[in-house]
Design a protein around this motif. Structure first.
Motif, PDB file in Angstrom:
ATOM      1  N   SER A   8      44.396 114.179  54.526  1.00 13.86           N
ATOM      2  CA  SER A   8      45.686 113.822  53.861  1.00 13.86           C
ATOM      3  C   SER A   8      46.011 114.441  52.807  1.00 13.86           C
ATOM      4  O   SER A   8      45.143 115.408  52.076  1.00 13.86           O
ATOM      5  CB  SER A   8      45.337 112.271  53.603  1.00 13.86           C
ATOM      6  OG  SER A   8      44.514 112.158  52.695  1.00 13.86           O
ATOM      7  N   ARG A   9      47.089 114.066  52.147  1.00 13.83           N
ATOM      8  CA  ARG A   9      47.552 114.750  50.715  1.00 13.83           C
ATOM      9  C   ARG A   9      47.290 116.275  50.511  1.00 13.83           C
ATOM     10  O   ARG A   9      47.445 116.887  51.241  1.00 13.83           O
ATOM     11  CB  ARG A   9      46.783 113.966  49.729  1.00 13.83           C
ATOM     12  CG  ARG A   9      46.963 112.442  50.001  1.00 13.83           C
ATOM     13  CD  ARG A   9      46.683 111.384  49.227  1.00 13.83           C
ATOM     14  NE  ARG A   9      46.362 111.558  47.669  1.00 13.83           N
ATOM     15  CZ  ARG A   9      45.728 110.844  46.975  1.00 13.83           C
ATOM     16  NH1 ARG A   9      44.818 109.892  47.570  1.00 13.83           N
ATOM     17  NH2 ARG A   9      45.685 110.988  46.024  1.00 13.83           N
ATOM     18  N   ASP A  35      53.896 109.962  57.476  1.00  8.56           N
ATOM     19  CA  ASP A  35      54.619 110.180  56.305  1.00  8.56           C
ATOM     20  C   ASP A  35      53.922 111.075  55.322  1.00  8.56           C
ATOM     21  O   ASP A  35      54.428 111.540  54.355  1.00  8.56           O
ATOM     22  CB  ASP A  35      55.362 109.002  55.648  1.00  8.56           C
ATOM     23  CG  ASP A  35      56.332 108.192  56.395  1.00  8.56           C
ATOM     24  OD1 ASP A  35      57.038 108.974  57.458  1.00  8.56           O
ATOM     25  OD2 ASP A  35      56.436 107.271  56.425  1.00  8.56           O
ATOM     26  N   ASP A  36      52.562 111.218  55.653  1.00  8.20           N
ATOM     27  CA  ASP A  36      51.759 112.021  54.791  1.00  8.20           C
ATOM     28  C   ASP A  36      52.288 113.551  54.824  1.00  8.20           C
ATOM     29  O   ASP A  36      52.719 114.093  55.851  1.00  8.20           O
ATOM     30  CB  ASP A  36      50.098 112.275  55.165  1.00  8.20           C
ATOM     31  CG  ASP A  36      49.313 112.532  54.289  1.00  8.20           C
ATOM     32  OD1 ASP A  36      49.036 111.831  53.477  1.00  8.20           O
ATOM     33  OD2 ASP A  36      49.087 113.949  54.346  1.00  8.20           O
ATOM     34  N   ALA A  40      53.467 116.417  57.603  1.00  6.46           N
ATOM     35  CA  ALA A  40      54.818 117.458  57.254  1.00  6.46           C
ATOM     36  C   ALA A  40      54.650 118.926  57.398  1.00  6.46           C
ATOM     37  O   ALA A  40      55.368 119.568  58.099  1.00  6.46           O
ATOM     38  CB  ALA A  40      55.405 117.097  56.057  1.00  6.46           C
ATOM     39  N   ALA A  41      53.322 119.314  56.927  1.00  4.97           N
ATOM     40  CA  ALA A  41      53.020 120.855  56.977  1.00  4.97           C
ATOM     41  C   ALA A  41      52.671 121.110  58.284  1.00  4.97           C
ATOM     42  O   ALA A  41      53.028 122.201  58.879  1.00  4.97           O
ATOM     43  CB  ALA A  41      51.795 120.870  55.842  1.00  4.97           C
ATOM     44  N   VAL A  49      50.464 116.612  65.703  1.00 11.00           N
ATOM     45  CA  VAL A  49      50.270 115.647  64.723  1.00 11.00           C
ATOM     46  C   VAL A  49      49.726 114.490  65.600  1.00 11.00           C
ATOM     47  O   VAL A  49      50.528 114.137  66.397  1.00 11.00           O
ATOM     48  CB  VAL A  49      51.008 115.400  63.649  1.00 11.00           C
ATOM     49  CG1 VAL A  49      50.566 114.177  63.018  1.00 11.00           C
ATOM     50  CG2 VAL A  49      51.178 116.818  62.856  1.00 11.00           C
ATOM     51  N   LYS A  50      48.614 113.908  65.352  1.00  9.98           N
ATOM     52  CA  LYS A  50      48.189 112.576  65.751  1.00  9.98           C
ATOM     53  C   LYS A  50      48.068 111.713  64.887  1.00  9.98           C
ATOM     54  O   LYS A  50      47.208 111.850  63.846  1.00  9.98           O
ATOM     55  CB  LYS A  50      46.925 112.790  66.793  1.00  9.98           C
ATOM     56  CG  LYS A  50      46.472 111.489  67.745  1.00  9.98           C
ATOM     57  CD  LYS A  50      46.853 111.377  68.933  1.00  9.98           C
ATOM     58  CE  LYS A  50      46.290 110.391  69.699  1.00  9.98           C
ATOM     59  NZ  LYS A  50      46.853 110.248  71.032  1.00  9.98           N
TER      60      LYS A  50
END
Length: 196
Positions: A8-9, A35-36, A40-41, A49-50
């Motif tokens: 994350s982050r 929404d992390d 998005a990256a 993405v899971k």
């Protein structure tokens, strides 16, 4: 080498970008929150993405098929034994302390609180007990007088994490294995959350 990245982050994103420069295939990114910024990256780069069913646990079904190695980067979820078994080499994470010192969520804060003159980072094997797996790589750095936990993280420990993770990934690619030095339990200390 196929990697499932759990994270994350900002540190998750910088780890994602570092992995892309190390000639590995990021098979899937697993996040606790859709929404992390890591999600998005990954989506922007065309990587699957899971979203975890439970923010506290990553299950085997959330690991991409054919994964060689699970890498965690700023993940607060436990990787289940079944998930670790689903990856040929298991999983590794980065912890911003010289393990076994300061095991826990607030390692950098405890480094400052204890007045440690030396800090460091550890890439370790994910295991049942938090931050207790065998060490794959470790390096130290000095703590500046008056430095805050955030300053220490940004100046030294986050970049050190990227460097060590990259070195361990390169070793795993070359040798199809990971170094593993058991932690010495007599030196273990805990770093639980500190009140704000």
């Amino acid at each position: 080498m196929r990697i499932t990245l759990v994270g994350s982050r900002h540190f998750g994103v910088t780890t994602f970008n570092m992995l892309r420069q190390h000639d590995v295939e990021i098979a899937r990114v697993v996040v606790a929150d859709a929404d992390d910024r890591l999600a998005a990256a990954a989506i922007a780069a065309g990587v699957e993405v899971k979203v975890q069913e439970s923010p506290k646990l990553v299950t085997a079904s959330e690991i991409a098929e054919g994964t060689d190695l699970i890498v965690t980067a700023h993940s607060h979820a436990r990787i289940s034994q079944e998930a670790l078994a689903a990856a040929k080499l298991g999983g590794i994470g980065y912890h911003p302390s010289l393990l076994p010192r300061h095991r826990g969520i607030a390692a950098v804060e405890w480094t400052i609180k204890e007045g440690d003159p030396i800090a460091g980072g550890t890439v370790y094997h994910l295991a049942d007990r938090m931050d207790a797996g065998a060490i794959a790589a470790q390096e130290w750095c000095f703590v500046k007088k008056g430095e805050t936990a955030r300053e220490l993280w940004e100046r030294a420990l986050a970049p050190l994490g990227q460097k060590l993770l990259g070195e361990v990934i390169d070793y795993a690619k070359a040798h199809h294995s990971l170094l593993a030095k058991p932690q010495d339990e007599q030196f273990a200390t805990l770093a639980p959350s500190l009140p704000k």
